[in-house]
Enzyme design. Sequence first.
Site, short mmCIF file in Angstrom:
data_model
loop_
_atom_site.label_atom_id
_atom_site.label_comp_id
_atom_site.label_asym_id
_atom_site.label_seq_id
_atom_site.Cartn_x
_atom_site.Cartn_y
_atom_site.Cartn_z
N SER A 94 0.85 -1.19 0.00
CA SER A 94 0.00 0.00 0.00
C SER A 94 0.89 1.23 0.00
O SER A 94 2.00 1.21 0.53
CB SER A 94 -0.86 -0.02 1.27
OG SER A 94 -1.39 1.26 1.52
N SER A 95 0.37 2.33 -0.55
CA SER A 95 1.18 3.56 -0.58
C SER A 95 1.38 4.15 0.82
O SER A 95 2.22 5.04 1.00
CB SER A 95 0.53 4.61 -1.49
OG SER A 95 -0.75 4.95 -1.02
N CYS A 96 0.65 3.63 1.82
CA CYS A 96 0.84 4.17 3.18
C CYS A 96 2.11 3.65 3.84
O CYS A 96 2.41 4.00 4.97
CB CYS A 96 -0.37 3.92 4.05
SG CYS A 96 -0.59 2.20 4.47
N TYR A 123 -0.89 -0.80 10.28
CA TYR A 123 -1.10 -1.43 8.96
C TYR A 123 0.14 -1.25 8.08
O TYR A 123 0.60 -2.18 7.42
CB TYR A 123 -2.31 -0.77 8.30
CG TYR A 123 -2.63 -1.24 6.91
CD1 TYR A 123 -3.24 -2.48 6.70
CD2 TYR A 123 -2.36 -0.44 5.79
CE1 TYR A 123 -3.56 -2.90 5.42
CE2 TYR A 123 -2.68 -0.86 4.51
CZ TYR A 123 -3.28 -2.09 4.33
OH TYR A 123 -3.59 -2.51 3.07
N HIS A 166 -13.29 2.84 2.73
CA HIS A 166 -12.50 3.99 2.25
C HIS A 166 -13.43 5.10 1.76
O HIS A 166 -14.64 4.92 1.65
CB HIS A 166 -11.56 3.53 1.13
CG HIS A 166 -10.43 2.70 1.62
ND1 HIS A 166 -10.46 1.32 1.55
CD2 HIS A 166 -9.26 3.02 2.21
CE1 HIS A 166 -9.35 0.85 2.08
NE2 HIS A 166 -8.59 1.85 2.48
#
Length: 310
Positions: A94-96, A123, A166
């Site tokens: 994920s981009s996070c 996460y 989301h």
Amino acid sequence: MVGSALVRKLAALPNVEVVQRTSAELDLTRQNQVNDFFQNEKIHQVYLAAARAGGIHANNQYPAEFIYDNLMIEGNVVHAAYKAGVQKLLFLGSSCIYPRMATQPMSESELLSGKLELTNEPYAVAKIAGIKLCESYSRQYGVDFRSVMPTNLYGENDNFHPANGHVIPAMLQRFHDAKVEQLPEVTVWGSGKPMREFLYVDDLADACVHVMNLGVDEYRDAVDERLSHINIGVGVDCSIKELAELIAKTVGYTGGMRFDTSKPDGTPRKLLDVSLIHSLGWRSSISLEEGLRRTYRWFLENHDHIRGAA
Ligand code: GFB
């Protein structure tokens, strides 16, 4: 959402047999079940899309589940796949994973260069562990375990739970309800100022198959010497306010909107640098306008039995 898009994509290819299990049939957080599955099936390639995932509220509310479930899923699947002789695996992150204040657009080299966004740190840490699992097994055991980092995703089969999903499914549902009930305004969480990049899930599935099928040397030459990961995004972002306006237009809602600043904004911006995946011959093809139209159509057709995970 991601799993079903991958199945749609893979099932349409010649000479591919898709082996899949629902979470009710196979609990990936249980090591014995995962080992038995890999020992009993003849698997050549693994797309590891399964995850405990959710929006900003769910990440904030259930940090233990977000870190534990994801660490277990990744650890069990990567190890069992290796033990069963699987040579190729693609892990979806994920981009996070990138620092909250990373340089924009965020290139792959921003990983572990600063502090993470607090609303989704557990996460993100689990997803970073997944990348490192794939790197480590590839380096030590000579397998070909790759990773891709998608930007924020949306599309059919998304989680439409009003609190835990989301922003796109939550707002589609809320603007739709406001239109039906003829409400004067819709509440949007936060200030509306955060910037987000959105990728339609069928574009992601296409990118995953593309990365899985890159030649060994092509992939290794492209990523850094630690056999790391590749960003998957569209390369442009918009503010949450602009997104809300687009969703209102898609749904046909003509009332106003109100920003609830008691709700968190999260990361100010997380635009991916997609030059690496472009240089490898893939780019996204579904615009946000088109993707929202498709998602809303799907929502209307499936309204009665829509998934709204707690
Ligand atoms: O989609 P979202 O929850 O993901 O929120 P994140 C994006 C932005 O939309 C935030 C705002 O600034 C929210 O405050 N927003 C406005 C809303 N209205 C709503 C709404 O009704 N629901 C939601 N959910 N947001 C997640 C991470 O962060 O992104 C995960 O927590 C993961 O770990 C995922 O990485 C892709 O982009 O903020």
